[in-house]
Each structure stands twice: as C-alpha cells, then as structure tokens.
Design an enzyme around this catalytic site. Sequence first.
Site, PDB file in Angstrom:
ATOM      1  N   ASP A 145       1.762  -0.474  -2.166  1.00 33.42           N
ATOM      2  CA  ASP A 145       0.949  -0.197  -3.354  1.00 33.42           C
ATOM      3  C   ASP A 145       0.216   1.105  -3.060  1.00 33.42           C
ATOM      4  O   ASP A 145      -0.900   1.107  -2.552  1.00 33.42           O
ATOM      5  CB  ASP A 145      -0.013  -1.357  -3.605  1.00 33.42           C
ATOM      6  CG  ASP A 145      -0.795  -1.200  -4.897  1.00 33.42           C
ATOM      7  OD1 ASP A 145      -0.591  -0.191  -5.603  1.00 33.42           O
ATOM      8  OD2 ASP A 145      -1.626  -2.081  -5.202  1.00 33.42           O
TER       9      ASP A 145
ATOM     10  N   ASP B 132      -3.484   3.761   9.416  1.00 35.41           N
ATOM     11  CA  ASP B 132      -2.924   4.646   8.391  1.00 35.41           C
ATOM     12  C   ASP B 132      -1.441   4.319   8.231  1.00 35.41           C
ATOM     13  O   ASP B 132      -0.649   4.508   9.157  1.00 35.41           O
ATOM     14  CB  ASP B 132      -3.113   6.096   8.815  1.00 35.41           C
ATOM     15  CG  ASP B 132      -2.679   7.077   7.737  1.00 35.41           C
ATOM     16  OD1 ASP B 132      -2.014   6.662   6.781  1.00 35.41           O
ATOM     17  OD2 ASP B 132      -3.001   8.274   7.869  1.00 35.41           O
TER      18      ASP B 132
ATOM     19  N   ALA C 172      -3.444  -2.214   1.565  1.00 36.74           N
ATOM     20  CA  ALA C 172      -3.588  -3.568   1.018  1.00 36.74           C
ATOM     21  C   ALA C 172      -4.924  -3.856   0.343  1.00 36.74           C
ATOM     22  O   ALA C 172      -4.975  -4.689  -0.565  1.00 36.74           O
ATOM     23  CB  ALA C 172      -3.378  -4.589   2.143  1.00 36.74           C
ATOM     24  N   ALA C 173      -6.011  -3.246   0.792  1.00 36.36           N
ATOM     25  CA  ALA C 173      -7.325  -3.601   0.261  1.00 36.36           C
ATOM     26  C   ALA C 173      -7.424  -3.213  -1.217  1.00 36.36           C
ATOM     27  O   ALA C 173      -6.829  -2.222  -1.631  1.00 36.36           O
ATOM     28  CB  ALA C 173      -8.402  -2.903   1.083  1.00 36.36           C
TER      29      ALA C 173
ATOM     30  N   CYS D 235      -0.519   2.009  -9.825  1.00 33.35           N
ATOM     31  CA  CYS D 235      -1.186   1.694 -11.088  1.00 33.35           C
ATOM     32  C   CYS D 235      -1.488   2.986 -11.838  1.00 33.35           C
ATOM     33  O   CYS D 235      -2.590   3.206 -12.319  1.00 33.35           O
ATOM     34  CB  CYS D 235      -2.465   0.893 -10.847  1.00 33.35           C
ATOM     35  SG  CYS D 235      -3.643   1.666  -9.718  1.00 33.35           S
TER      36      CYS D 235
ATOM     37  N   GLY E   9      -5.634  -8.290  -3.500  1.00 29.50           N
ATOM     38  CA  GLY E   9      -5.039  -9.188  -4.482  1.00 29.50           C
ATOM     39  C   GLY E   9      -3.590  -9.514  -4.174  1.00 29.50           C
ATOM     40  O   GLY E   9      -3.162 -10.668  -4.263  1.00 29.50           O
ATOM     41  N   LYS E  10      -2.826  -8.507  -3.788  1.00 34.14           N
ATOM     42  CA  LYS E  10      -1.412  -8.730  -3.479  1.00 34.14           C
ATOM     43  C   LYS E  10      -1.248  -9.434  -2.133  1.00 34.14           C
ATOM     44  O   LYS E  10      -0.305 -10.212  -1.949  1.00 34.14           O
ATOM     45  CB  LYS E  10      -0.654  -7.398  -3.521  1.00 34.14           C
ATOM     46  CG  LYS E  10      -0.642  -6.772  -4.919  1.00 34.14           C
ATOM     47  CD  LYS E  10       0.053  -5.432  -4.924  1.00 34.14           C
ATOM     48  CE  LYS E  10      -0.005  -4.819  -6.313  1.00 34.14           C
ATOM     49  NZ  LYS E  10      -1.390  -4.526  -6.758  1.00 34.14           N
TER      50      LYS E  10
END
Length: 448
Positions: A326, A310, A264-265, A379, A268-269
């Site tokens: 992500d 993890d 997550a870090a 990304c 933003g999401k």
Amino acid sequence: MSDSSSTSRPLQSNEGGARGIDARVVAHELLSQILRRRQALDDALAQHPGLNTLEPRDRGFARAMVTACLRQLGIIDAVLSLCLREPLKPRDAAGHDLLRLGAVQLLVLGTPAHAAVSRTVALAEQVGVPHLKALINAVLRRIAEQGELMRLRIDAERKALPDWLWASWSRTYGEDTVRAIVKALMNEPPLDISLRDPSRAEELCGDLGGLMLPTGSVRLARAGLVTDLPGYSDGSWWVQDAAASLPVRLMGDLKDKRVADLCAAPGGKTLQLAAAGAKVTALDRSAPRLGRLSENLARTGLHAEVVAGDAASWNPPTPYDAVLLDAPCSATGTARRHPDVLWLKSPGDIDKLTVAQDRLLASAAEMLVPGGMLLYCTCSLEAAEGPERIAAFLARDSRFTTEAISPDEVGGLADAISPEGWLRTLPHHWGDLGGLDGFFAARLRRAA
C-alpha cells in the site's frame, strides 16, 4: 472521522456568546494552520490545544466549519470573488480566512445570518484585521441575501478543484466523470467498518444500525463518537473505508500463508490479513505510526510481527508467499474524508511520490517466493500513481504478469475493473449507498 454537519440539520454553536466565539476562533486557527502552514487536517485537529476544551457542541461546530470550508473551498472563493472588487492583499490572509468561514456558515451549514455575520465581524480585531471589519460585514451580508444566486453564476463543479487536478482528472477520466466525482466529494461520507469475524456481520449490523455492503464492509450513516459504539472496545471491528478493504479481499485464501504488509501503518490491512489467518509481518518506517498499529492489534486480539524499517531497502530473512504494498501516495482518492488533500498537494508531490513507488515495487518484487503474489495499491486518483506505475513495472520485470480481477470479487462493481484487469474505484461509485474512496489496485503474479 471528521465531525461535520449536513445541510439538512445545521450544526450551530450555542447562542450564548462566548462559547460561540471560541468555536469560531478555533476554526479560524485551524483553517490558517492547514492552508497557510500546510498542515494536514487530521494533524491540525489532533494538535490544536483549544479544540478539546470547547463544549462538545461547539467542538463539533468548529470542526464542521473547517471541514465544510475545505470541502467547498474553491466554490466559496469563487463566490467571494464576486463580492470583492479586487483580491485581498497577502498581509490580509487572516481576513480572507474569516470571510471563508463566514461564507461557509451561510452557504453550507445553515447558520442564521445574524449570527454568522455579526460574530465573524467581531473576530476581525481579534485576528489582527480590524481595518477589514466593514468589508467583512458588507460581503457577508451580501452573501446572506444573494449567496444562492451567486452560486448559480459559477461553474461550481469546475471551481471545486484546483486547476491542476481538474486537468489531470479530465485527461484520465473525462470531464463528465470528473463532475460526478466532484459531486460525490461534496457530501459528508458515511463511516465504514471491517469486521474481525465476518460471521457476526448480521449481528453487528443490528447492534450498530448499519448496512451490509456487497463487499462485506458494514456502513453506518450516522456514527457519532466511534469509541462509544458497540463492539469497539472488544475489538470486533475497526474503521476502514470499504474501498480500502478491497485489496486484501483480492488476495484470496490467506490461511497460514506468510504475508508482508509494506507501509503498513496505521494497520487496517494488517488487521484484515491477520483476521484472515495469515502469518503477517507489518513493516513501516514510522515508529509512532507502528505504535498505533500495535494498539489496534492489541484491541482486536489479532497478531502480527511488527517491524520498523524502510520497505525500499529492507531484506526479509525468508521470502513471502504474498506481499501487499500500500504505497505512500498523494491520497487524492480520500478527499471525501480528507478534503485538505485537494489543496495541500501539487504536481511536484506526484513526481516525487512516483519515484518512491517505483523503488518500493522493485523491492517488493524481491521479497516473494516463485509463484508468489504482489498486490500493489494506492488511495490516489492520479494515473501516474496507479496504472502508469504498474505498466512501467511490468515493462521492467518480465517475471511478473497481471492476474486479472473480476467484478464478482468487488461486489459486482464492474465499472471499477479496467481493461487490464486492474481495480479503480471512484468516489461516485455506489453513489446511492454513499460512495467510495478512490482506490487503485493491481494483482500481480511472479513466475513459478
């Protein structure tokens, strides 16, 4: 956000002497740290002890030199090769980087030739290559006189990418599309923000002088210092490329749903999910990066459970309605903002990352309730980190099927929807609005 200049309004150092030299010294050290020691641009900027001691204009000039040099590194090296009878020896790497910085001032930043040449030559002794002063002087003077003609002699779009990336992207997208991508990568990107309260979009557009994008993000052409902008301190918004905001937008109504945000870090999401009313668990294995996520939550007044762990081996106490993965990736899709990734990544990195992505997908699949949603995104522009990973996952796990994405979910961007119903944004999409980062996303549904 990088602080680079544009060719229409050259950003130059003060002509008063010492401060200009200092900016070039810092730029040389940063470029060496990135290209020779393989440090990411953002890390190099954050950790350089001298950057923040410069006057603001010189600090911006140093950053502009480095960012523009990385953005056009292949083109600059091709021009330099036309001026050198033979490549510089490895022991003269510092001189090579000096030439690059001098060339980018002349070819990209519009620095006056006398300043770009004389001050770059003056640094040769300071960085340990005094024997190259005459060569640096001759090469930069030639570029000052003939640089634009030299650019016409090379295939700039082809030279802008390392060989392996050109080959990889050409196989995936075709050469014409790769050339369009490269043109987009040459431009300094605008700043995009996501809003805590979308109903305030019109108000914030007015306060910030921004443009509302079809997907709900607000875009600023010229932002300046982010923390000084209206609405930052009270947490009304956060910086997030418009493409990066799309995966959460594809998850539908999240009110009161339990959602895990894996890897997550910096968050933003996570902020998007919390703002949409989800009960979020933000998981990341990096405690320092989670600290930044927690700071963003505090600034925006949003809430999420923050867990260090993890995602490939973590077992939640209760399954989730939805999981957003992500996944760690090569980040080649972010080259508009992080041009260093083009030169720091290799095919070997992709091979290692795809193994990790498969493990994360398998783990995420077990965290869902029957009928739950798995949203996978990266990304990256590499097919191996996007469509190939999802195709392999669906072949392994028959419980999951694709839930096709429609153009109206992504602001009408039909070109970004694959035949399989997956999302693939490219840097030249919305080119008239300033482009997008390259992102891949697939929405999967577990059988009920």
